[in-house]
Scaffold this motif. Structure first.
Motif, mmCIF file in Angstrom:
data_model
loop_
_atom_site.group_PDB
_atom_site.id
_atom_site.type_symbol
_atom_site.label_atom_id
_atom_site.label_comp_id
_atom_site.label_asym_id
_atom_site.label_seq_id
_atom_site.Cartn_x
_atom_site.Cartn_y
_atom_site.Cartn_z
ATOM 1 N N UNK A 152 0.857 -1.176 0.000
ATOM 2 C CA UNK A 152 0.000 0.000 0.000
ATOM 3 C C UNK A 152 0.897 1.232 0.000
ATOM 4 N N UNK A 153 0.331 2.396 0.283
ATOM 5 C CA UNK A 153 1.121 3.620 0.191
ATOM 6 C C UNK A 153 2.245 3.674 1.212
ATOM 7 N N UNK A 154 2.126 2.926 2.316
ATOM 8 C CA UNK A 154 3.179 2.907 3.322
ATOM 9 C C UNK A 154 4.337 1.991 2.945
ATOM 10 N N UNK A 155 4.136 1.129 1.956
ATOM 11 C CA UNK A 155 5.204 0.241 1.536
ATOM 12 C C UNK A 155 4.763 -1.196 1.437
ATOM 13 N N UNK A 156 5.713 -2.111 1.587
ATOM 14 C CA UNK A 156 5.441 -3.539 1.459
ATOM 15 C C UNK A 156 5.176 -4.159 2.825
ATOM 16 N N UNK A 157 4.252 -5.112 2.851
ATOM 17 C CA UNK A 157 3.922 -5.855 4.072
ATOM 18 C C UNK A 157 4.057 -7.345 3.776
ATOM 19 N N UNK A 158 4.585 -8.084 4.749
ATOM 20 C CA UNK A 158 4.806 -9.511 4.576
ATOM 21 C C UNK A 158 3.816 -10.311 5.412
ATOM 22 N N UNK A 159 3.268 -11.358 4.800
ATOM 23 C CA UNK A 159 2.457 -12.324 5.531
ATOM 24 C C UNK A 159 3.302 -13.571 5.717
ATOM 25 N N UNK A 160 3.549 -13.924 6.985
ATOM 26 C CA UNK A 160 4.424 -15.050 7.300
ATOM 27 C C UNK A 160 3.603 -16.271 7.704
ATOM 28 N N UNK A 161 4.179 -17.432 7.513
ATOM 29 C CA UNK A 161 3.498 -18.698 7.816
ATOM 30 C C UNK A 161 3.070 -18.755 9.275
ATOM 31 N N UNK A 162 1.794 -18.996 9.503
ATOM 32 C CA UNK A 162 1.273 -19.163 10.853
ATOM 33 C C UNK A 162 1.198 -17.899 11.681
ATOM 34 N N UNK A 163 1.387 -16.732 11.047
ATOM 35 C CA UNK A 163 1.444 -15.471 11.786
ATOM 36 C C UNK A 163 0.507 -14.471 11.134
ATOM 37 N N UNK A 164 -0.453 -13.958 11.882
ATOM 38 C CA UNK A 164 -1.480 -13.083 11.315
ATOM 39 C C UNK A 164 -1.025 -11.631 11.173
ATOM 40 N N UNK A 165 -0.156 -11.169 12.058
ATOM 41 C CA UNK A 165 0.254 -9.759 12.025
ATOM 42 C C UNK A 165 1.110 -9.462 10.797
ATOM 43 N N UNK A 166 0.734 -8.447 9.980
ATOM 44 C CA UNK A 166 1.567 -8.103 8.827
ATOM 45 C C UNK A 166 2.891 -7.513 9.269
ATOM 46 N N UNK A 167 3.954 -7.927 8.628
ATOM 47 C CA UNK A 167 5.297 -7.467 8.981
ATOM 48 C C UNK A 167 5.739 -6.419 7.964
ATOM 49 N N UNK A 168 6.107 -5.222 8.405
ATOM 50 C CA UNK A 168 6.479 -4.163 7.459
ATOM 51 C C UNK A 168 7.897 -4.325 6.925
ATOM 52 N N UNK A 169 8.070 -3.889 5.686
ATOM 53 C CA UNK A 169 9.407 -3.742 5.114
ATOM 54 C C UNK A 169 9.714 -2.249 5.132
ATOM 55 N N UNK A 170 10.790 -1.859 5.781
ATOM 56 C CA UNK A 170 11.144 -0.440 5.859
ATOM 57 C C UNK A 170 11.256 0.137 4.456
ATOM 58 N N UNK A 171 10.764 1.359 4.275
ATOM 59 C CA UNK A 171 10.752 1.951 2.937
ATOM 60 C C UNK A 171 12.154 2.082 2.359
ATOM 61 N N UNK A 172 13.137 2.364 3.209
ATOM 62 C CA UNK A 172 14.500 2.494 2.703
ATOM 63 C C UNK A 172 15.134 1.142 2.358
ATOM 64 N N UNK A 173 14.437 0.038 2.711
ATOM 65 C CA UNK A 173 14.948 -1.299 2.388
ATOM 66 C C UNK A 173 14.141 -1.974 1.282
ATOM 67 N N UNK A 174 13.134 -1.281 0.763
ATOM 68 C CA UNK A 174 12.245 -1.898 -0.222
ATOM 69 C C UNK A 174 13.002 -2.375 -1.465
ATOM 70 N N UNK A 175 13.880 -1.528 -1.989
ATOM 71 C CA UNK A 175 14.632 -1.905 -3.195
ATOM 72 C C UNK A 175 15.549 -3.088 -2.922
ATOM 73 N N UNK A 176 16.226 -3.082 -1.773
ATOM 74 C CA UNK A 176 17.122 -4.187 -1.439
ATOM 75 C C UNK A 176 16.338 -5.466 -1.208
ATOM 76 N N UNK A 177 15.172 -5.355 -0.564
ATOM 77 C CA UNK A 177 14.343 -6.533 -0.330
ATOM 78 C C UNK A 177 13.901 -7.150 -1.655
ATOM 79 N N UNK A 178 13.479 -6.317 -2.601
ATOM 80 C CA UNK A 178 13.059 -6.832 -3.912
ATOM 81 C C UNK A 178 14.228 -7.493 -4.631
ATOM 82 N N UNK A 179 15.421 -6.901 -4.489
ATOM 83 C CA UNK A 179 16.610 -7.508 -5.106
ATOM 84 C C UNK A 179 16.901 -8.875 -4.505
ATOM 85 N N UNK A 180 16.886 -8.947 -3.167
ATOM 86 C CA UNK A 180 17.179 -10.207 -2.482
ATOM 87 C C UNK A 180 16.175 -11.275 -2.859
ATOM 88 N N UNK A 181 14.888 -10.916 -2.883
ATOM 89 C CA UNK A 181 13.848 -11.895 -3.229
ATOM 90 C C UNK A 181 13.992 -12.337 -4.686
#
Length: 289
Positions: free
Chosen positions: A253-282
Motif C-alpha cells: 500500500x502507500x506505506x510500503x510492502x507488508x509480509x504475511x508469514x506462515x502461521x502469523x497473522x500480524x503483517x510485517x512491514x518492510x522499511x521503505x528504505x529497504x524496499x529496493x534491497x528486499x526486492x533484489x534479495x527476493x
C-alpha cells in the motif's frame, strides 16, 4: 467512500527536512515578491529584509510542528497509525500555525494589530495558498505509492514457491539471554521471525505445527549478528528479522510492502528504505529455485 479513503494508511514522512527547508525557502522569496496581506503598502528602509523574515518565522514554526511536537507526543506520530486524514489534518494545522506566526511577526515588525479580523485574514490567505496543493499532493502521492507497491508486491508474491530442501550448516539456532541464563534452541527451518520488544527480543517459530513465541532479554543487535551468516534470514525493518522461506504473501500500500508469514497473522512491514534491497534479495532467491 470518503471516510474509507481518509482512513487508508499513509506513509509518515520521517525525513522532515525534505518539507521544512523547501517550504521555508519558498516563503523566504514569496513574501518579498508578492507581498500579500496588504504588505505592499508597508514602507521601510529594511522592507525586503523584514519581508524575508517570514521565511525564518516559517522555519521556526515548522521545526516546532514537525520535530518538537512529534518528540513530545510520539504515540500520535507513528507509521502504523498514520492515515490520509491525519496527513491532511497535520498539514492544515501546520498552515494554521504558520499563519498565526506570520501575524504575530507582522504585529511586532510591521505594526499589524492583533484583531480578530486580521487573524481571520491571515488564516484565510495562508490556507487559501496551501490547502489545494496539500490535498493534491497527498492524493497524488497516495495513488502513486499504492499502485507502485501493489505491483511490486504482486510480482514478488507470484514468484514465491516452496524452496527445495537443501543441506545447510545453519540448521540449529541458539539464542541466549544477556546473562546467559536463558537459552532457546530451535531449527532455523522452524524460525518465522525475530521481533524487537523493548529490552527483549521475541522469537516466533513453528513447534508441532503451531506458532510459538518466546521472549528473551537481549538486543536486536545481538539477534542481527546471530543471523548474519544465514542467507535466508533478513532484517526487513529496524524491529523485525524474518525467515525469507516463511513468506507466504507480499502485499503493498502507500506505506510500503507488508509480509504475511506462515502461521502469523500480524503483517510485517518492510522499511521503505529497504524496499529496493528486499526486492533484489527476493529476486535473486527466486532465480535460484
Amino acid at each position: 467512500m470518503i471516510r474509507k479513503y481518509l482512513l487508508q494508511q499513509y506513509p509518515y514522512e520521517e525525513n522532515k527536512w525534505k518539507i521544512i527547508l523547501p517550504i521555508s525557502i519558498f516563503i523566504l522569496f514569496f513574501m518579498p515578491v508578492f507581498q500579500p496581506f496588504g504588505l505592499s503598502e508597508f514602507q521601510s528602509h529594511d522592507k525586503l529584509l523584514i519581508l524575508a523574515g517570514y521565511g525564518l518565522v516559517t522555519f521556526i514554526i515548522l521545526m516546532i510542528d514537525m520535530i518538537l511536537i512529534p518528540v513530545v507526543f510520539p504515540k500520535v506520530y507513528t507509521e502504523e497509525k498514520w492515515t490520509v486524514f491525519k496527513e491532511m489534518l497535520n498539514f492544515l494545522l501546520i498552515l494554521f500555525t504558520i499563519g498565526l506566526g506570520n501575524l504575530v511577526y507582522s504585529h511586532f515588525y510591521i505594526g499589524f494589530r492583533l484583531t480578530f479580523q486580521n487573524i481571520l485574514i491571515f488564516q484565510l490567505f495562508t490556507v487559501a495558498i496551501g490547502i489545494i496543493p496539500v490535498i493534491a499532493i497527498v492524493m497524488i502521492k497516495q495513488s502513486y505509492l499504492n499502485r507502485k507497491n501493489a505491483v511490486s508486491a504482486g510480482m514478488i508474491t507470484s514468484g514465491l514457491h516452496p524452496r527445495p530442501d537443501v543441506e545447510t550448516q545453519f540448521s540449529a539456532l541458539k539464542i541466549f539471554s544477556e546473562g546467559g541464563k536463558e537459552e532457546l534452541e530451535i531449527l532455523f527451518d522452524d524460525l518465522v521471525f525475530i521481533k524487537s520488544e523493548g529490552n527483549y527480543i521475541s522469537t516466533g517459530y513453528i513447534k508441532k505445527g503451531k506458532m510459538v513465541r518466546t521472549l528473551i532479554r537481549n538486543t536486536m543487535k545481538y539477534a542481527e549478528d546471530l543471523i548474519a551468516p544465514i542467507p535466508a534470514a533478513y532484517k526487513c525493518h529496524r524491529s523485525w528479522i524474518v525467515n525469507l522461506d516463511k513468506i507466504e504473501k507480499v502485499s503493498g500500500n502507500s506505506q510500503g510492502l507488508k509480509l504475511t508469514l506462515a502461521g502469523f497473522e500480524e503483517p510485517v512491514p518492510v522499511a521503505r528504505n529497504l524496499a529496493s534491497d528486499f526486492k533484489r534479495v527476493m529476486g535473486e532467491r527466486q532465480a535460484t529455485y
